[in-house]
Design a protein around this motif. Structure first.
Motif, short mmCIF file in Angstrom:
data_model
loop_
_atom_site.label_atom_id
_atom_site.label_comp_id
_atom_site.label_asym_id
_atom_site.label_seq_id
_atom_site.Cartn_x
_atom_site.Cartn_y
_atom_site.Cartn_z
N LEU A 6 54.66 38.94 54.86
CA LEU A 6 53.23 38.73 54.67
C LEU A 6 52.73 37.57 55.52
O LEU A 6 51.70 37.68 56.19
N ALA A 7 53.47 36.46 55.53
CA ALA A 7 53.05 35.29 56.31
C ALA A 7 52.99 35.61 57.80
O ALA A 7 52.07 35.18 58.50
N THR A 8 53.96 36.38 58.29
CA THR A 8 53.97 36.76 59.70
C THR A 8 52.78 37.65 60.03
O THR A 8 52.14 37.50 61.07
N GLN A 9 52.46 38.57 59.11
CA GLN A 9 51.30 39.44 59.32
C GLN A 9 49.99 38.63 59.33
O GLN A 9 49.11 38.88 60.15
N ILE A 10 49.88 37.65 58.43
CA ILE A 10 48.70 36.81 58.38
C ILE A 10 48.57 35.99 59.66
O ILE A 10 47.48 35.88 60.25
N GLN A 11 49.68 35.42 60.12
CA GLN A 11 49.66 34.62 61.34
C GLN A 11 49.20 35.46 62.54
O GLN A 11 48.39 35.01 63.35
N ARG A 12 49.73 36.67 62.65
CA ARG A 12 49.31 37.55 63.74
C ARG A 12 47.82 37.86 63.64
O ARG A 12 47.10 37.87 64.64
N TYR A 13 47.34 38.14 62.43
CA TYR A 13 45.93 38.47 62.24
C TYR A 13 45.05 37.29 62.67
O TYR A 13 44.01 37.47 63.33
N LEU A 14 45.45 36.07 62.31
CA LEU A 14 44.68 34.89 62.69
C LEU A 14 44.63 34.73 64.20
O LEU A 14 43.59 34.38 64.76
N ARG A 15 45.73 34.98 64.88
CA ARG A 15 45.74 34.89 66.34
C ARG A 15 44.86 35.95 66.97
O ARG A 15 44.17 35.70 67.96
N ASP A 16 44.88 37.14 66.40
CA ASP A 16 44.14 38.26 67.00
C ASP A 16 42.64 38.20 66.69
O ASP A 16 41.84 38.81 67.41
N HIS A 17 42.26 37.48 65.63
CA HIS A 17 40.85 37.45 65.20
C HIS A 17 40.33 36.02 65.11
O HIS A 17 39.39 35.76 64.35
N PHE A 18 40.92 35.10 65.87
CA PHE A 18 40.54 33.69 65.77
C PHE A 18 39.08 33.43 66.10
O PHE A 18 38.51 32.42 65.69
#
Length: 294
Positions: free
Chosen positions: A184-196
Motif C-alpha cells: 500500500l505504501a509503495t502504491q501511495i508513493q507512486r501515486y504521489l509522484r505521478d499526481h504531484f
C-alpha cells in the motif's frame, strides 16, 4: 488463461521509447512484424485482439495487458471482429531478459558489488497476459507519459522516464514476501509522484486506494518513515528545482506546474527547505544558458 512471465534484468533500467492509442475497425489486422526491436505493452480498452507471437495464438480482451517480445514474429491470426481499442507502449531493454512459465531471478549485465548486508533484487517480473484491476488509471498514466514525451524540453524527457518506471511498478508481478502495508505504501508513493501537480489530501488517497485516511498515513510512516504530505512537499520542491535549473520559466509558472496555486506559499515552502528563495536559488546555481527572469 495460461500465462507466462517475462523476467527482465533492471541494470540497465528499461527505457521508454514511445506510446500511443489505436482503434481498429472490424476486418482490420494488427501489423505483421518479423524483427521489431522493442517490447510492446498493450492495454486493452474494448474489443478483442487476435494476436500471435511466433506460432502461439492469443486472444486479448478488455481490461487486459499483453506484452510482445522484441525480435519475434507478431501478427494477427484472425482479423478484428468488432471495434477494438487499446493503448500501447514501446520500451527497450539492453540487459538480460527471458520468457518462461515461472519468474526467474536474472543477473545484471553491469557488475554490482554487495553493499553492506543487502543488495536489492534487480529483476522485474511482468505477466505476459494478465487482467489489470485499475485499467482506467493505467490508461490515464499512459496518456500522461505520452503528454510528457511530447514536451520539447529536458524536464519532459526525465519526467517521462520516471512515469514509465512507475507504470512498470504498477503492472509488475509483486514479490510474495512483501507485506500488505508495504505494498500500500509503495502504491501511495507512486501515486504521489505521478499526481504531484494535483490537489491531494489523505482523504483523496483513502478514496483512491479504498482504505481509511489514517491507514494512508500509518502505512507511509511505517514503510518509509515519512507522512504522505511531507513526501509530497519534498517531491514538489525537487521538481521545482529541476525546472529552475533547466528552464527560464517564470517562478509563478513553476509553482503552478508543481502543484502550488499560491506562488507566495510556494516561495515560503521553498525557502524553508533550501534556505533561499526560488529566484535566489536559480541565480546561484542555474547554468549560464538559462536566462534571468524579470
Amino acid at each position: 488463461m495460461t500465462n507466462q512471465y517475462l523476467s527482465i534484468s533492471c541494470l540497465p533500467l528499461p527505457t521508454y521509447v514511445q506510446s500511443g492509442h489505436v482503434v481498429f475497425n472490424p476486418g482490420d489486422r494488427h501489423p505483421n512484424r518479423n524483427n521489431f526491436q522493442f517490447f510492446v505493452m498493450i492495454f486493452m480498452v474494448r474489443g478483442k485482439l487476435y494476436i500471435a507471437e511466433d506460432d502461439q495464438e492469443y486472444v486479448v480482451g478488455p481490461g487486459e495487458m499483453f506484452i510482445l517480445q522484441p525480435k519475434h514474429h507478431h501478427y494477427s491470426w484472425k482479423p478484428m471482429d468488432q471495434t477494438t481499442e487499446y493503448y500501447w507502449v514501446h520500451f527497450s531493454v539492453t540487459g538480460c531478459y527471458l520468457q518462461a512459465s515461472e519468474p526467474q531471478e536474472l543477473h545484471s549485465v553491469i557488475p554490482v558489488p554487495s553493499l553492506h548486508y543487502y543488495t536489492p533484487k534487480m529483476t522485474l517480473f511482468l505477466s505476459k497476459h494478465s487482467h489489470i484491476t485499475n485499467m482506467p488509471g493505467i490508461c490515464a498514466l499512459v496518456k500522461k507519459i505520452f503528454q510528457n514525451s511530447a514536451a520539447q524540453n529536458a524536464v519532459g524527457f526525465w519526467q517521462t522516464q520516471q512515469l514509465f518506471l512507475d507504470l512498470l511498478q504498477q503492472v509488475q508481478s509483486p514479490a510474495t514476501s512483501q507485506s500488505q502495508t508495504a505494498i500500500l505504501a509503495t502504491q501511495i508513493q507512486r501515486y504521489l509522484r505521478d499526481h504531484f501537480d494535483e490537489k491531494i489530501t489523505n482523504e483523496k488517497l483513502g478514496q483512491v486506494f479504498h482504505v481509511h485516511p489514517n491507514s494512508v498515513t500509518s502505512s507511509m510512516k511505517k514503510t518509509f518513515g515519512i507522512t504522505p504530505n511531507l513526501f509530497l512537499t519534498k517531491y514538489r520542491l525537487e521538481e521545482a528545482v529541476k525546472r529552475l535549473l533547466s528552464t527560464s520559466e517564470q517562478i509563478s509558472r513553476i509553482a503552478a506546474d508543481v502543484g502550488y496555486q499560491n506562488v507566495y506559499y510556494f516561495s515560503m515552502a521553498f525557502k524553508r527547505r533550501y534556505g533561499v528563495s526560488p529566484l535566489s536559488y536559480r541565480n546561484q546555481y542555474a547554468d549560464d544558458k538559462v536566462g534571468s527572469i524579470s
